[in-house]
Design a protein around this motif. Structure first.
Motif, PDB file in Angstrom:
ATOM      1  N   ILE A  18      37.097  30.405  58.222  1.00 33.16           N
ATOM      2  CA  ILE A  18      38.543  30.557  58.440  1.00 33.16           C
ATOM      3  C   ILE A  18      39.210  30.896  57.109  1.00 33.16           C
ATOM      4  CG2 ILE A  18      40.670  29.306  58.992  1.00 33.16           C
ATOM      5  CD1 ILE A  18      38.949  27.686  61.059  1.00 33.16           C
ATOM      6  N   GLY A  19      38.824  30.202  56.059  1.00 29.66           N
ATOM      7  CA  GLY A  19      39.383  30.473  54.732  1.00 29.66           C
ATOM      8  C   GLY A  19      39.064  31.880  54.248  1.00 29.66           C
ATOM      9  N   HIS A  20      37.827  32.319  54.436  1.00 24.71           N
ATOM     10  CA  HIS A  20      37.452  33.678  54.004  1.00 24.71           C
ATOM     11  C   HIS A  20      38.222  34.737  54.791  1.00 24.71           C
ATOM     12  CE1 HIS A  20      34.297  33.212  51.017  1.00 24.71           C
ATOM     13  NE2 HIS A  20      33.919  32.129  51.686  1.00 24.71           N
ATOM     14  N   GLY A  21      38.388  34.510  56.088  1.00 21.02           N
ATOM     15  CA  GLY A  21      39.170  35.448  56.888  1.00 21.02           C
ATOM     16  C   GLY A  21      40.617  35.495  56.433  1.00 21.02           C
ATOM     17  N   ALA A  22      41.201  34.326  56.148  1.00 21.33           N
ATOM     18  CA  ALA A  22      42.589  34.261  55.678  1.00 21.33           C
ATOM     19  C   ALA A  22      42.743  34.929  54.313  1.00 21.33           C
ATOM     20  CB  ALA A  22      43.051  32.807  55.620  1.00 21.33           C
ATOM     21  N   GLN A  23      41.713  34.857  53.480  1.00 16.98           N
ATOM     22  CA  GLN A  23      41.761  35.569  52.197  1.00 16.98           C
ATOM     23  C   GLN A  23      41.880  37.069  52.425  1.00 16.98           C
ATOM     24  OE1 GLN A  23      38.067  34.114  50.486  1.00 16.98           O
ATOM     25  NE2 GLN A  23      39.219  32.935  48.958  1.00 16.98           N
ATOM     26  N   LYS A  24      41.061  37.593  53.317  1.00 16.81           N
ATOM     27  CA  LYS A  24      41.069  39.042  53.559  1.00 16.81           C
ATOM     28  C   LYS A  24      42.320  39.493  54.310  1.00 16.81           C
ATOM     29  CE  LYS A  24      36.080  39.728  53.633  1.00 16.81           C
ATOM     30  NZ  LYS A  24      35.715  38.366  53.187  1.00 16.81           N
ATOM     31  N   SER A  43      35.859  51.229  47.741  1.00 18.22           N
ATOM     32  CA  SER A  43      35.095  51.489  46.510  1.00 18.22           C
ATOM     33  C   SER A  43      33.594  51.277  46.687  1.00 18.22           C
ATOM     34  CB  SER A  43      35.613  50.609  45.366  1.00 18.22           C
ATOM     35  OG  SER A  43      35.180  49.264  45.525  1.00 18.22           O
ATOM     36  N   ILE A  44      33.195  50.480  47.697  1.00 14.39           N
ATOM     37  CA  ILE A  44      31.759  50.277  47.928  1.00 14.39           C
ATOM     38  C   ILE A  44      31.257  51.100  49.115  1.00 14.39           C
ATOM     39  CG2 ILE A  44      31.717  48.011  46.839  1.00 14.39           C
ATOM     40  CD1 ILE A  44      31.631  46.772  49.682  1.00 14.39           C
ATOM     41  N   GLY A  45      32.100  52.045  49.579  1.00 12.97           N
ATOM     42  CA  GLY A  45      31.671  52.974  50.617  1.00 12.97           C
ATOM     43  C   GLY A  45      31.916  52.521  52.040  1.00 12.97           C
ATOM     44  N   MET A  46      32.650  51.454  52.242  1.00 15.32           N
ATOM     45  CA  MET A  46      32.982  50.989  53.593  1.00 15.32           C
ATOM     46  C   MET A  46      34.354  51.555  53.951  1.00 15.32           C
ATOM     47  SD  MET A  46      31.559  47.057  53.482  1.00 15.32           S
ATOM     48  CE  MET A  46      31.887  46.777  55.216  1.00 15.32           C
ATOM     49  N   LYS A  47      34.368  52.710  54.604  1.00 12.69           N
ATOM     50  CA  LYS A  47      35.606  53.430  54.864  1.00 12.69           C
ATOM     51  C   LYS A  47      35.887  53.545  56.350  1.00 12.69           C
ATOM     52  CE  LYS A  47      35.197  55.830  50.589  1.00 12.69           C
ATOM     53  NZ  LYS A  47      35.489  56.908  49.772  1.00 12.69           N
ATOM     54  N   PRO A  48      37.138  53.535  56.757  1.00  9.30           N
ATOM     55  CA  PRO A  48      38.329  53.308  55.941  1.00  9.30           C
ATOM     56  C   PRO A  48      38.437  51.834  55.555  1.00  9.30           C
ATOM     57  CG  PRO A  48      38.950  53.616  58.250  1.00  9.30           C
ATOM     58  CD  PRO A  48      37.468  53.807  58.161  1.00  9.30           C
ATOM     59  N   GLY A  49      38.689  51.611  54.297  1.00 10.42           N
ATOM     60  CA  GLY A  49      38.613  50.274  53.734  1.00 10.42           C
ATOM     61  C   GLY A  49      39.519  49.251  54.394  1.00 10.42           C
ATOM     62  N   VAL A  50      40.770  49.609  54.642  1.00  9.22           N
ATOM     63  CA  VAL A  50      41.706  48.648  55.241  1.00  9.22           C
ATOM     64  C   VAL A  50      41.257  48.278  56.654  1.00  9.22           C
ATOM     65  CG1 VAL A  50      44.086  48.285  56.017  1.00  9.22           C
ATOM     66  CG2 VAL A  50      43.651  49.328  53.790  1.00  9.22           C
ATOM     67  N   THR A  51      40.793  49.247  57.414  1.00 10.15           N
ATOM     68  CA  THR A  51      40.303  48.960  58.774  1.00 10.15           C
ATOM     69  C   THR A  51      39.070  48.063  58.723  1.00 10.15           C
ATOM     70  OG1 THR A  51      41.147  51.067  59.571  1.00 10.15           O
ATOM     71  CG2 THR A  51      39.465  49.998  60.917  1.00 10.15           C
ATOM     72  N   MET A  52      38.162  48.359  57.815  1.00  7.56           N
ATOM     73  CA  MET A  52      36.960  47.534  57.679  1.00  7.56           C
ATOM     74  C   MET A  52      37.317  46.127  57.210  1.00  7.56           C
ATOM     75  SD  MET A  52      34.757  49.531  58.843  1.00  7.56           S
ATOM     76  CE  MET A  52      33.189  48.806  58.500  1.00  7.56           C
ATOM     77  N   ALA A  53      38.304  46.021  56.323  1.00  8.80           N
ATOM     78  CA  ALA A  53      38.750  44.699  55.873  1.00  8.80           C
ATOM     79  C   ALA A  53      39.387  43.921  57.025  1.00  8.80           C
ATOM     80  CB  ALA A  53      39.732  44.844  54.717  1.00  8.80           C
ATOM     81  N   LEU A  54      40.146  44.637  57.864  1.00 15.71           N
ATOM     82  CA  LEU A  54      40.751  43.993  59.037  1.00 15.71           C
ATOM     83  C   LEU A  54      39.669  43.466  59.975  1.00 15.71           C
ATOM     84  CD1 LEU A  54      43.239  43.342  60.815  1.00 15.71           C
ATOM     85  CD2 LEU A  54      42.982  45.628  61.807  1.00 15.71           C
ATOM     86  N   LEU A  55      38.660  44.291  60.252  1.00 14.54           N
ATOM     87  CA  LEU A  55      37.577  43.869  61.149  1.00 14.54           C
ATOM     88  C   LEU A  55      36.786  42.702  60.568  1.00 14.54           C
ATOM     89  CD1 LEU A  55      36.314  47.371  62.350  1.00 14.54           C
ATOM     90  CD2 LEU A  55      37.689  45.717  63.636  1.00 14.54           C
ATOM     91  N   ALA A  56      36.495  42.783  59.277  1.00 14.86           N
ATOM     92  CA  ALA A  56      35.744  41.692  58.634  1.00 14.86           C
ATOM     93  C   ALA A  56      36.570  40.406  58.630  1.00 14.86           C
ATOM     94  CB  ALA A  56      35.357  42.084  57.209  1.00 14.86           C
ATOM     95  N   GLY A  57      37.864  40.534  58.288  1.00  8.73           N
ATOM     96  CA  GLY A  57      38.731  39.359  58.254  1.00  8.73           C
ATOM     97  C   GLY A  57      38.889  38.725  59.625  1.00  8.73           C
ATOM     98  N   LEU A  58      39.057  39.557  60.655  1.00  9.16           N
ATOM     99  CA  LEU A  58      39.180  39.027  62.021  1.00  9.16           C
ATOM    100  C   LEU A  58      37.886  38.358  62.475  1.00  9.16           C
ATOM    101  CD1 LEU A  58      41.217  41.846  63.810  1.00  9.16           C
ATOM    102  CD2 LEU A  58      41.977  39.505  63.307  1.00  9.16           C
ATOM    103  N   ALA A  59      36.749  38.979  62.156  1.00  7.94           N
ATOM    104  CA  ALA A  59      35.460  38.376  62.534  1.00  7.94           C
ATOM    105  C   ALA A  59      35.283  37.019  61.858  1.00  7.94           C
ATOM    106  CB  ALA A  59      34.313  39.317  62.179  1.00  7.94           C
ATOM    107  N   GLU A  60      35.668  36.934  60.594  1.00  6.46           N
ATOM    108  CA  GLU A  60      35.530  35.665  59.872  1.00  6.46           C
ATOM    109  C   GLU A  60      36.520  34.627  60.388  1.00  6.46           C
ATOM    110  OE1 GLU A  60      33.861  37.343  55.611  1.00  6.46           O
ATOM    111  OE2 GLU A  60      35.991  36.911  55.821  1.00  6.46           O
TER     112      GLU A  60
END
Length: 132
Positions: A18-24, A43-60
């Motif tokens: 929950i904390g890691h998701g809230a960070q993202k 920057s590490i090739g996970m594009k589009p970055g904001v969308t990938m961050a949203l998906l990772a944050g929601l999953a976490e």
């Protein structure tokens, strides 16, 4: 005692995610929020970055909540194991196993715990135990 042990494992791992998701997602707890995390993902090739961050944050975030309360535990475990697998592939694998070298040791441990919980079940102190 096993059910109490499963509760402790679920709460600790769930609350950490929950904390890691809230960070993202929100930039809480010293995180960079969607924009900052998205820029790093780009920057590490996970594009589009904001969308990938949203998906990772929601999953976490959602995986952590579900795991902590013991609801849909296999789905929660899949969400957590999936984010750890991506972290290993995209960030930690090139550094080897040991966390002292920024390797994948910690991510692998969390994956093993999540998969183990999915296989064992959440125990009797869980919403799953009341519903199913």
């Amino acid at each position: 005692m096993m059910d109490l042990g499963l509760l402790i494992i679920r709460l600790v791992i769930g609350i950490l995610f929950i904390g890691h998701g809230a960070q993202k997602l929100f930039g809480w707890f010293g995180g960079y929020g969607l924009k900052g995390t998205g820029g790093w993902f780009d920057s590490i090739g996970m594009k589009p970055g904001v969308t990938m961050a949203l998906l990772a944050g929601l999953a976490e975030l959602l995986g952590g909540i579900l795991l902590a309360v013991g609801l849909l535990t296999p789905l929660a475990a899949l969400m957590i194991a999936g984010t750890m697998l991506m972290a290993i592939i995209k960030v930690h694998a090139p550094n080897g196993l040991w966390s002292t070298s920024n390797g994948y040791e910690y991510n692998l441990t969390l994956m093993a715990v999540a998969i183990g919980l999915a296989l064992i079940g959440p125990g009797k102190y869980a919403i799953d135990a009341m519903l199913f």
